[in-house]
Scaffold this motif. Sequence first.
Motif, PDB file in Angstrom:
ATOM      1  N   ILE A 599     -20.923  26.871  57.365  1.00 54.58           N
ATOM      2  CA  ILE A 599     -22.149  27.186  57.058  1.00 54.58           C
ATOM      3  C   ILE A 599     -23.300  26.360  56.958  1.00 54.58           C
ATOM      4  O   ILE A 599     -22.961  25.212  56.202  1.00 54.58           O
ATOM      5  N   GLY A 600     -24.449  26.272  57.327  1.00 52.04           N
ATOM      6  CA  GLY A 600     -25.497  25.343  57.313  1.00 52.04           C
ATOM      7  C   GLY A 600     -26.704  25.869  57.119  1.00 52.04           C
ATOM      8  O   GLY A 600     -27.070  27.080  57.349  1.00 52.04           O
ATOM      9  N   THR A 601     -27.723  25.280  56.909  1.00 54.75           N
ATOM     10  CA  THR A 601     -29.386  25.632  56.639  1.00 54.75           C
ATOM     11  C   THR A 601     -29.978  24.703  57.816  1.00 54.75           C
ATOM     12  O   THR A 601     -29.949  23.574  58.091  1.00 54.75           O
ATOM     13  N   VAL A 602     -31.219  25.381  58.134  1.00 57.81           N
ATOM     14  CA  VAL A 602     -32.179  24.657  58.936  1.00 57.81           C
ATOM     15  C   VAL A 602     -33.524  24.853  58.373  1.00 57.81           C
ATOM     16  O   VAL A 602     -34.094  25.900  57.967  1.00 57.81           O
ATOM     17  N   THR A 603     -34.145  23.607  58.356  1.00 60.73           N
ATOM     18  CA  THR A 603     -35.714  23.649  57.879  1.00 60.73           C
ATOM     19  C   THR A 603     -36.683  23.537  59.054  1.00 60.73           C
ATOM     20  O   THR A 603     -36.594  22.427  59.619  1.00 60.73           O
ATOM     21  N   TYR A 604     -37.613  24.512  59.333  1.00 56.98           N
ATOM     22  CA  TYR A 604     -38.314  24.136  60.345  1.00 56.98           C
ATOM     23  C   TYR A 604     -39.478  23.253  60.250  1.00 56.98           C
ATOM     24  O   TYR A 604     -39.849  23.165  58.963  1.00 56.98           O
ATOM     25  N   ALA A 605     -40.320  23.092  61.357  1.00 60.20           N
ATOM     26  CA  ALA A 605     -41.454  22.233  61.087  1.00 60.20           C
ATOM     27  C   ALA A 605     -42.465  22.992  60.198  1.00 60.20           C
ATOM     28  O   ALA A 605     -43.220  22.202  59.762  1.00 60.20           O
TER      29      ALA A 605
END
Length: 696
Positions: A599-605
């Motif tokens: 499980i991971g996260t992503v922070t968009y621009a």
Amino acid sequence: MNRSQQDADYTDDFEDVRKAEHAWIKQRRAVVGEAADAPLVGLALSGGGIRSAAFNLGVLQALARKNLLRRFDYVSSVSGGGYIASCLTWLSIHAPGGIARFDSLPLASGRGTVLDWLRAHGRYLITGKGLTGWSLAANILAGTLLNLFVLIPLFMVAVGLASHEWFALDWPKAWHFPGAGSVHAHDGFMLIAAFGALSIALYLLTVLLFALSTALPSVRRMTAEAYFRRGLGQLLAGGIVALSIGLLPVFTGLEEMALAYFREAGMRDVMRQASWLGPMVTGTASIWLACHRGRNSTALPIIGLSLLLYGGLTGLYHLVHHTPFLTTDVFKWWLLASLVLALVCDINAVSMHSYYRSRLAEAFLPEIGQADVNPDNTKHGSTFRLTDARAGFGAPLQIINTTLNTTSSRIPKLRSRNGENMILTPLFCGSQATGYRRTEKYLGGKLTLATAFAISGAAVDPDTYATNSRSISFLMTLLNVRLGVWMSNPRKTPRMFRWPAWYQLMLREMFGVGLSESDSKIHLSDGGHFENLGVYELLRRRCRYIVISDAGADPAGTLEDLGKAVQRARADLDANIEICADAFFNERDEALAERSHLIGTVTYADGTRGEILYLKARLRKLLSADVYAYWRVNPSFPNTGTANQFYGELQFDSYRELGLQLMSGIIGNECAGIEQVFARWREAQEVVALVDREVA
């Protein structure tokens, strides 16, 4: 649509693509009964040929059985993942709103279901009426023979022209082997040799200037910035290659020298020189082999292929120069036939692409029974256009990922990568480098689903990151060992191939020129040559929830494809992915892991955040006996090499069942929606992290 463009069907602004997709997704959600304002959900199906297709079939079944597949707005596929994603798209036209009825939708023949058909077509390359391994071999050989038939006369004419006497210049009298006659005519070869000698001379001069520059403080900065170093490689490589080709008439004098020196006195002179040259050459070769030979070394094959190509060129030279073949009627008719074929034939059709496409279409787009009334369900799978996949059928919007070859691009980043991700969707086709054209207008709206996902699976192709050696790419193109295709650039106004297409485009592949995003004709191949998970475009669309199904072969557990995707997202999209893989590597028994997902996260621009669930095809505890049994008999499971595209029913079903059980275990028995699946494992991961901190 971008108003700055004269062409209303083209845009270079991705926001236009995004708006069109959101409108499409809104219609799809209305069909399947999902909220119009729900967060975007994407599914990424990785490449991996038939292995990936089988595994991801199980993943799709697990999601469908828990009524979760309808929540996915996008399915982004690469190569083998595209096989089964395209099957999902195809099935949707026969059962609007009923997603992924693989095990219940009947075949038109009445002999079983779609799942039965897929099980029986694991050997898709040779499965079909009248098809055998001989059929596959015969088609591969046919493509090779046709390509040689068209291109060899062109090379022979080039050798003949280079051998002709065009101007009053003689070769230096000393440029021949002892005992061999001096070289006459061959003015073209002389020019090539002169170019090679000039390149070597410029190389040596540049080396001298480089040394002198270090003594002058005013130019040391240029030295530090590699001003002089920049062209050294090109000059040396160009000089050696040009000299090797240009001196071909001289090298062919070895035969005359051997005949002239086949005497005792002559052999004494030859051996005298060999007494010091031999040890030096063999010693240097031994040192080189000791330093470079290894399991993953490609140097020796490249050298061998280079020598093979040079031997072939020498053979053509002998045929042209030492026989009257070029003046015979046979050659003249051959040359005429070559020109006609080069003018009128489609090189995409004479390569293995057409065979590959037809086999994939039959295997994954089967004819379905007419249980549901739909005017489009009478279409044959091989003629089903990409634009025929509509929002009203309820399936996720399919993004088919391919790689646009940029080997000769003027943009350093694209050139160094050898490729740019290019999408083929029911709405738009294109990339950031080319811009996007509406699919209904691209290629006259005739792009079929089968062609699109066959391109996405074109793993064997010259001029990719894996075949970027010039000798390898040259030989692959010459023998037509290639699955990629040439297509119109979305940026350019569509037009026919410039004449003669066969000569032009094959030579571009051979020599690695004209392979860029700016030419009117672009070369497309396997999407995995850029990014093999298919998650890149989902990140570009800033999906709130992303599920990645990775069925790539990874016996060493390197997670190479995941690492590459994370880097590409950071470098190109300014999307920062945080996903910890410790859970995969802290296990005592890696054969039977505790878990198969991360499980991971992503922070968009733009500051928004998303969540990622990454599923890896790996063995874990609590699987069924049939999966364990297959693994015990086949230790390479579930990482069978991608070169094996011939799966029997047992192998196909073992991979399918593995995907089904792994994804079912992730979803769990009590599941109210995709948000709950992510929340469940996010909380579990937080608990594990807390325990680890307390133990530490």
